[in-house]
Design a protein around this motif. Structure first.
Motif, PDB file in Angstrom:
ATOM      1  N   LEU A   1      17.248  19.437  -5.944  1.00 43.50           N
ATOM      2  CA  LEU A   1      16.721  18.177  -5.426  1.00 43.50           C
ATOM      3  C   LEU A   1      17.013  17.041  -6.401  1.00 43.50           C
ATOM      4  O   LEU A   1      17.389  15.939  -5.993  1.00 43.50           O
ATOM      5  CB  LEU A   1      15.217  18.298  -5.167  1.00 43.50           C
ATOM      6  N   ALA A   2      16.882  17.310  -7.680  1.00 39.89           N
ATOM      7  CA  ALA A   2      17.182  16.284  -8.686  1.00 39.89           C
ATOM      8  C   ALA A   2      18.647  15.864  -8.626  1.00 39.89           C
ATOM      9  O   ALA A   2      18.979  14.682  -8.831  1.00 39.89           O
ATOM     10  CB  ALA A   2      16.827  16.788 -10.081  1.00 39.89           C
ATOM     11  N   ASP A   3      19.540  16.800  -8.320  1.00 37.92           N
ATOM     12  CA  ASP A   3      20.962  16.473  -8.230  1.00 37.92           C
ATOM     13  C   ASP A   3      21.248  15.493  -7.089  1.00 37.92           C
ATOM     14  O   ASP A   3      22.186  14.690  -7.173  1.00 37.92           O
ATOM     15  CB  ASP A   3      21.793  17.736  -8.020  1.00 37.92           C
ATOM     16  N   LEU A   4      20.443  15.569  -6.015  1.00 36.71           N
ATOM     17  CA  LEU A   4      20.686  14.689  -4.869  1.00 36.71           C
ATOM     18  C   LEU A   4      20.472  13.218  -5.216  1.00 36.71           C
ATOM     19  O   LEU A   4      20.955  12.338  -4.489  1.00 36.71           O
ATOM     20  CB  LEU A   4      19.788  15.074  -3.691  1.00 36.71           C
ATOM     21  N   PHE A   5      19.786  12.934  -6.316  1.00 36.22           N
ATOM     22  CA  PHE A   5      19.590  11.547  -6.731  1.00 36.22           C
ATOM     23  C   PHE A   5      20.910  10.888  -7.146  1.00 36.22           C
ATOM     24  O   PHE A   5      20.999   9.662  -7.184  1.00 36.22           O
ATOM     25  CB  PHE A   5      18.606  11.474  -7.902  1.00 36.22           C
ATOM     26  N   GLY A   6      21.904  11.696  -7.478  1.00 40.77           N
ATOM     27  CA  GLY A   6      23.197  11.152  -7.846  1.00 40.77           C
ATOM     28  C   GLY A   6      23.164  10.271  -9.082  1.00 40.77           C
ATOM     29  O   GLY A   6      23.925   9.297  -9.186  1.00 40.77           O
ATOM     30  N   GLY A   7      22.297  10.600 -10.027  1.00 44.22           N
ATOM     31  CA  GLY A   7      22.199   9.826 -11.259  1.00 44.22           C
ATOM     32  C   GLY A   7      21.308   8.601 -11.153  1.00 44.22           C
ATOM     33  O   GLY A   7      21.177   7.853 -12.130  1.00 44.22           O
TER      34      GLY A   7
ATOM     35  N   GLN B   1      11.642  10.749 -12.743  1.00 44.13           N
ATOM     36  CA  GLN B   1      11.256  10.168 -14.028  1.00 44.13           C
ATOM     37  C   GLN B   1      11.129  11.273 -15.066  1.00 44.13           C
ATOM     38  O   GLN B   1      10.463  12.288 -14.826  1.00 44.13           O
ATOM     39  CB  GLN B   1       9.927   9.401 -13.910  1.00 44.13           C
ATOM     40  N   ASP B   2      11.772  11.058 -16.223  1.00 39.79           N
ATOM     41  CA  ASP B   2      11.716  12.011 -17.336  1.00 39.79           C
ATOM     42  C   ASP B   2      12.062  13.430 -16.893  1.00 39.79           C
ATOM     43  O   ASP B   2      11.445  14.414 -17.327  1.00 39.79           O
ATOM     44  CB  ASP B   2      10.324  11.992 -17.986  1.00 39.79           C
ATOM     45  N   GLY B   3      13.042  13.532 -15.987  1.00 42.23           N
ATOM     46  CA  GLY B   3      13.514  14.835 -15.545  1.00 42.23           C
ATOM     47  C   GLY B   3      12.681  15.485 -14.462  1.00 42.23           C
ATOM     48  O   GLY B   3      13.042  16.558 -13.971  1.00 42.23           O
ATOM     49  N   ALA B   4      11.565  14.882 -14.075  1.00 42.34           N
ATOM     50  CA  ALA B   4      10.691  15.447 -13.049  1.00 42.34           C
ATOM     51  C   ALA B   4      10.862  14.676 -11.743  1.00 42.34           C
ATOM     52  O   ALA B   4      10.999  13.449 -11.735  1.00 42.34           O
ATOM     53  CB  ALA B   4       9.233  15.400 -13.493  1.00 42.34           C
ATOM     54  N   VAL B   5      10.837  15.415 -10.629  1.00 36.35           N
ATOM     55  CA  VAL B   5      10.938  14.813  -9.305  1.00 36.35           C
ATOM     56  C   VAL B   5       9.541  14.688  -8.708  1.00 36.35           C
ATOM     57  O   VAL B   5       8.729  15.613  -8.781  1.00 36.35           O
ATOM     58  CB  VAL B   5      11.826  15.668  -8.378  1.00 36.35           C
TER      59      VAL B   5
ATOM     60  N   ARG C   1       0.825  -1.204   0.000  1.00 33.76           N
ATOM     61  CA  ARG C   1       0.000   0.000   0.000  1.00 33.76           C
ATOM     62  C   ARG C   1       0.864   1.261   0.000  1.00 33.76           C
ATOM     63  O   ARG C   1       0.504   2.270  -0.610  1.00 33.76           O
ATOM     64  CB  ARG C   1      -0.921  -0.015   1.221  1.00 33.76           C
ATOM     65  N   ARG C   2       1.997   1.190   0.648  1.00 37.99           N
ATOM     66  CA  ARG C   2       2.925   2.325   0.656  1.00 37.99           C
ATOM     67  C   ARG C   2       3.393   2.637  -0.772  1.00 37.99           C
ATOM     68  O   ARG C   2       3.455   3.789  -1.188  1.00 37.99           O
ATOM     69  CB  ARG C   2       4.122   1.986   1.556  1.00 37.99           C
ATOM     70  N   GLN C   3       3.703   1.594  -1.532  1.00 39.08           N
ATOM     71  CA  GLN C   3       4.185   1.804  -2.900  1.00 39.08           C
ATOM     72  C   GLN C   3       3.066   2.227  -3.857  1.00 39.08           C
ATOM     73  O   GLN C   3       3.341   2.738  -4.945  1.00 39.08           O
ATOM     74  CB  GLN C   3       4.857   0.528  -3.411  1.00 39.08           C
ATOM     75  N   GLU C   4       1.823   2.036  -3.438  1.00 40.18           N
ATOM     76  CA  GLU C   4       0.696   2.435  -4.276  1.00 40.18           C
ATOM     77  C   GLU C   4       0.242   3.865  -4.025  1.00 40.18           C
ATOM     78  O   GLU C   4      -0.668   4.352  -4.707  1.00 40.18           O
ATOM     79  CB  GLU C   4      -0.479   1.476  -4.057  1.00 40.18           C
ATOM     80  N   LEU C   5       0.855   4.560  -3.078  1.00 41.22           N
ATOM     81  CA  LEU C   5       0.492   5.960  -2.852  1.00 41.22           C
ATOM     82  C   LEU C   5       0.686   6.768  -4.133  1.00 41.22           C
ATOM     83  O   LEU C   5       1.644   6.530  -4.887  1.00 41.22           O
ATOM     84  CB  LEU C   5       1.366   6.561  -1.749  1.00 41.22           C
ATOM     85  N   PRO C   6      -0.191   7.727  -4.396  1.00 40.32           N
ATOM     86  CA  PRO C   6       0.020   8.586  -5.576  1.00 40.32           C
ATOM     87  C   PRO C   6       1.251   9.455  -5.383  1.00 40.32           C
ATOM     88  O   PRO C   6       1.539   9.901  -4.277  1.00 40.32           O
ATOM     89  CB  PRO C   6      -1.259   9.436  -5.629  1.00 40.32           C
ATOM     90  N   TRP C   7       1.985   9.670  -6.461  1.00 41.33           N
ATOM     91  CA  TRP C   7       3.148  10.552  -6.412  1.00 41.33           C
ATOM     92  C   TRP C   7       2.707  11.995  -6.667  1.00 41.33           C
ATOM     93  O   TRP C   7       1.790  12.261  -7.442  1.00 41.33           O
ATOM     94  CB  TRP C   7       4.162  10.155  -7.476  1.00 41.33           C
ATOM     95  N   VAL C   8       3.391  12.916  -6.015  1.00 43.06           N
ATOM     96  CA  VAL C   8       3.102  14.345  -6.173  1.00 43.06           C
ATOM     97  C   VAL C   8       4.327  15.016  -6.790  1.00 43.06           C
ATOM     98  O   VAL C   8       5.432  14.941  -6.243  1.00 43.06           O
ATOM     99  CB  VAL C   8       2.772  15.006  -4.825  1.00 43.06           C
ATOM    100  N   ARG C   9       4.132  15.648  -7.932  1.00 43.31           N
ATOM    101  CA  ARG C   9       5.256  16.310  -8.605  1.00 43.31           C
ATOM    102  C   ARG C   9       5.773  17.469  -7.760  1.00 43.31           C
ATOM    103  O   ARG C   9       4.998  18.261  -7.207  1.00 43.31           O
ATOM    104  CB  ARG C   9       4.826  16.806  -9.984  1.00 43.31           C
TER     105      ARG C   9
END
Length: 254
Positions: free
Chosen positions: A60-66, A206-210, A36-44
């Motif tokens: 924030l995107a940079d913190l993903f480290g690729g 995903q696709d450049g969006a966090v 159920r945790r993984q089924e939560l809707p994502w918020v851009r």
């Protein structure tokens, strides 16, 4: 002579098998909660948060480290702290070990605190940690994700934390003791200390969006305390009264 209930090996095995049924049910329930945790809707996340890291300024995107997933531990280390929170430090003691495994699975683990980067890096060296740790000093990031609180919230007794409002001010007559306690552990008064809070947040790229996927606070962080998972299986369990743990370099050597 122990005061704890004793029995024969056969009695122990019968009780252990009964407990095993309860443990298996808890495991199955945990699997369902994880689903159920993984089924939560994502918020851009469209806000342009800025951080300081050992490699320089970062988004924030940079913190993903690729990588495509980011787990942020909101480490209690405010701008006016002398040192990081001992409780957060106990949790973070496990980060070095499993951060490399998470990275191998496409997940970056990064701590974020509001302290300036130079304070963070000095404390990180003291603790011997190498996991990524970014400064959100001057950023709204920790406020927006529910782990930093304004003076106005504090004064109103309505700090927004753990998906509700709480009054974190000391009870009547306890202000001096609370201030003395936090002065001893992080070098600040109680209000300065507790206008920060612990938490963790998960993000996807995903696709450049966090996207913000999940956050948890308070007892929701229990699973991250590696020492407690061991203590829960020790003969006396947590067996605690108050805050017994310390930073790992503050225990006696004997």
């Amino acid at each position: 002579m122990t005061s704890h209930k004793t029995g024969t090996r056969e009695e122990w095995l019968a009780a252990r098998l009964e407990l095993l049924d309860a443990e298996k049910e808890l495991t199955r329930r945990g699997d369902e909660v994880s689903r159920r945790r993984q089924e939560l809707p994502w918020v851009r996340v469209d806000k342009d948060y800025r951080f300081e890291t050992g490699e320089g300024a970062a988004s924030l995107a940079d913190l993903f480290g690729g990588r495509s997933q980011l787990l942020v531990y909101h480490f209690m280390f405010g701008p006016d702290y002398r040192a990081g929170c001992p409780s957060c430090s106990a949790i973070a003691d496990g980060f070095n070990g499993f951060a490399v495994h998470l990275a191998g699975h496409g997940v970056t683990l990064c701590a974020v605190s509001r302290a300036p980067l130079e304070k963070i890096r000095a404390y990180q060296r003291r603790m011997g940690w190498t996991f990524p740790w970014a400064s959100a000093y001057g950023s709204d990031f920790n406020f927006d994700f529910g782990v930093a609180h304004t003076k106005e919230e504090w004064a109103a007794g309505a700090v927004r934390y753990n998906f509700g409002e709480q009054d974190l001010r000391p009870a009547a007559g306890e202000q001096a003791a609370s201030d003395a306690f936090t002065e001893s552990i992080v070098g600040t008064n109680w209000e300065t200390y507790r206008r920060e809070g612990p938490g963790m947040s998960a993000f996807a790229l995903q696709d450049g969006a966090v996207y913000h996927a999940y956050s948890t606070y308070a007892r929701g962080l229990d699973i991250l305390w590696g020492m407690y998972q061991w203590l829960d299986r020790a003969p006396l369990g947590r067996n605690e009264s108050g805050m017994w743990w310390r930073r790992h370099d503050e225990y006696d050597n004997d």
